[in-house]
Design a protein around this motif. Structure first.
Motif, short mmCIF file in Angstrom:
data_model
loop_
_atom_site.label_atom_id
_atom_site.label_comp_id
_atom_site.label_asym_id
_atom_site.label_seq_id
_atom_site.Cartn_x
_atom_site.Cartn_y
_atom_site.Cartn_z
N SER A 198 4.48 -3.77 7.34
CA SER A 198 4.84 -2.55 6.63
C SER A 198 3.89 -2.32 5.46
N THR A 220 0.75 -3.51 5.08
CA THR A 220 -0.61 -3.21 5.50
C THR A 220 -0.72 -1.79 6.08
N ARG A 221 0.34 -1.31 6.74
CA ARG A 221 0.31 0.07 7.24
C ARG A 221 0.26 1.06 6.08
N LYS A 222 1.06 0.82 5.06
CA LYS A 222 1.07 1.73 3.91
C LYS A 222 -0.24 1.67 3.15
N ALA A 258 -3.11 1.12 4.51
CA ALA A 258 -4.07 1.85 5.33
C ALA A 258 -3.90 3.36 5.13
N ARG A 259 -2.65 3.82 5.00
CA ARG A 259 -2.41 5.26 4.81
C ARG A 259 -2.96 5.76 3.48
N THR A 260 -2.97 4.90 2.47
CA THR A 260 -3.48 5.32 1.16
C THR A 260 -4.99 5.18 1.04
N GLY A 261 -5.62 4.56 2.06
CA GLY A 261 -7.06 4.39 2.02
C GLY A 261 -7.53 3.25 1.15
N SER A 306 5.25 3.42 -0.63
CA SER A 306 3.80 3.45 -0.55
C SER A 306 3.17 3.52 -1.92
N ASP A 307 3.93 4.03 -2.92
CA ASP A 307 3.40 4.06 -4.27
C ASP A 307 3.20 2.67 -4.81
N GLU A 360 2.36 -0.09 -2.94
CA GLU A 360 1.15 -0.64 -2.35
C GLU A 360 -0.10 0.08 -2.84
N ALA A 361 0.05 1.35 -3.16
CA ALA A 361 -1.10 2.12 -3.62
C ALA A 361 -1.31 2.02 -5.11
#
Length: 311
Positions: A209, A211-213, A215-218, A306-307, A309-310
């Motif tokens: 979960s 690593t996917r997030k 990847a979405r944030t670049g 995602s915030d 992880e980003a």
């Protein structure tokens, strides 16, 4: 390293200097561990925490040299961990002095486990500020020692710890795992982590979960070091590529947003509470590291995960 389970508790609260004084002994003798190591703590520092307040009300009174004191037994806890608790409850400061001393004695591994168990103990007794302080110190120990994530720590948290109590620690472990596996990692560490993916389904699911997030944030997991605590919670900085926001692993992460970490402020009076002994419970810490505030909290994740992880 010993760790005891504690009963259910209610939320700890804050108290003002104007709160009424409680009758009875002014000190509590805490007997910790199987050998009953003694810690004497002012009662007024403990009653701001509901867990301790409830047990103080039921504690026995002993007399020593004509002076009364309350006695509380914590035989399932580790005295080394409790030394950190006693320091924090009295000083409300970070654990830099303990990290310095451990580094000088080459005892950082021992301190690391004490800090992990302190974080979990703080969750059990509902002291979120202490949780966050311990979490910051764990990050700092890993940074100073330049450690990869420990498979032993992963196994302990995911097989022996309550998921709710270890929520913040789990998030940090997952981020550390992504960072560790994204770089040059020793074969035994990599193999140990892969085995734990198979043995701990929650760990595997949370890792993917994360690593996917990412990847979405670049953002690149192998660049984004969870040991690095940035000096703010601003999401729009280039530093986010290399470290995590100041409150990414704090209990108040979902409520603070991009605002200032509450631990970065100096101690200030909070709302009154009638059962406090004139002590102010505060989430504040007076010291800051070069990567941000060092003080400690599990609330609901009201903002997008995602915030984190980003961040």
């Amino acid at each position: 390293m010993q760790r005891g389970r504690l009963p259910e508790k209610k939320a700890s609260v804050s108290s003002p200097n104007s709160a009424p004084k409680l009758a009875g002994p002014a000190t509590v003798k805490m007997l910790v561990g199987p050998d009953a190591q003694e810690f004497v703590i002012p009662r007024k520092l403990l009653v701001s925490c509901a867990y301790f307040r409830q047990r103080i009300e039921a504690a026995r009174v002993d007399f020593e040299k004509g002076q009364p004191h309350l006695v509380m037994n914590l035989e399932d806890q580790c005295p080394d961990m409790f030394e950190l608790f006693a320091y924090w409850i009295g000083e409300r400061r970070n654990f830099d002095r303990f990290i310095d001393a451990a580094e000088a004695r080459r005892a950082c591994k021992e301190l690391h486990w004490d800090l992990v168990n302190l974080h979990l103990f703080a969750a059990q007794v509902d002291l979120p500020a202490l949780q966050d302080c311990a979490m910051d110190a764990i990050q700092d120990v890993y940074l100073r020692c330049n450690w990869d994530i420990s498979p032993r720590l992963i196994a302990y948290v995911y097989t022996a710890c309550d998921p709710q109590e270890s929520c913040r620690l789990r998030k940090w472990i997952v981020a550390m795992t992504a960072w560790t596996l994204g770089g040059v990692v020793a074969a035994d560490v990599s193999a140990g982590i892969q085995r734990l993916f198979e043995q701990c389904p929650d760990f595997f699911a949370e890792y993917h979960s994360h690593t996917r997030k990412m990847a979405r944030t670049g953002l690149e997991g192998h660049f984004k070091n969870p040991q690095l605590r940035l000096p703010s919670n601003n999401l729009r900085t280039e530093e986010r590529q290399f470290g995590f926001r100041q409150c990414s692993f704090h209990t108040h992460r979902s409520t603070v947003g991009q605002g200032r970490c509450p631990h970065a402020a100096s101690l200030s009076p909070l709302a009154p509470f009638p059962y406090a002994d004139g002590y102010v419970e505060s989430d504040s810490d007076r010291g800051e590291s070069r990567f941000g505030s060092r003080m400690v909290s599990p609330t609901s994740d009201a903002i997008l995960e995602s915030d984190l992880e980003a961040s």
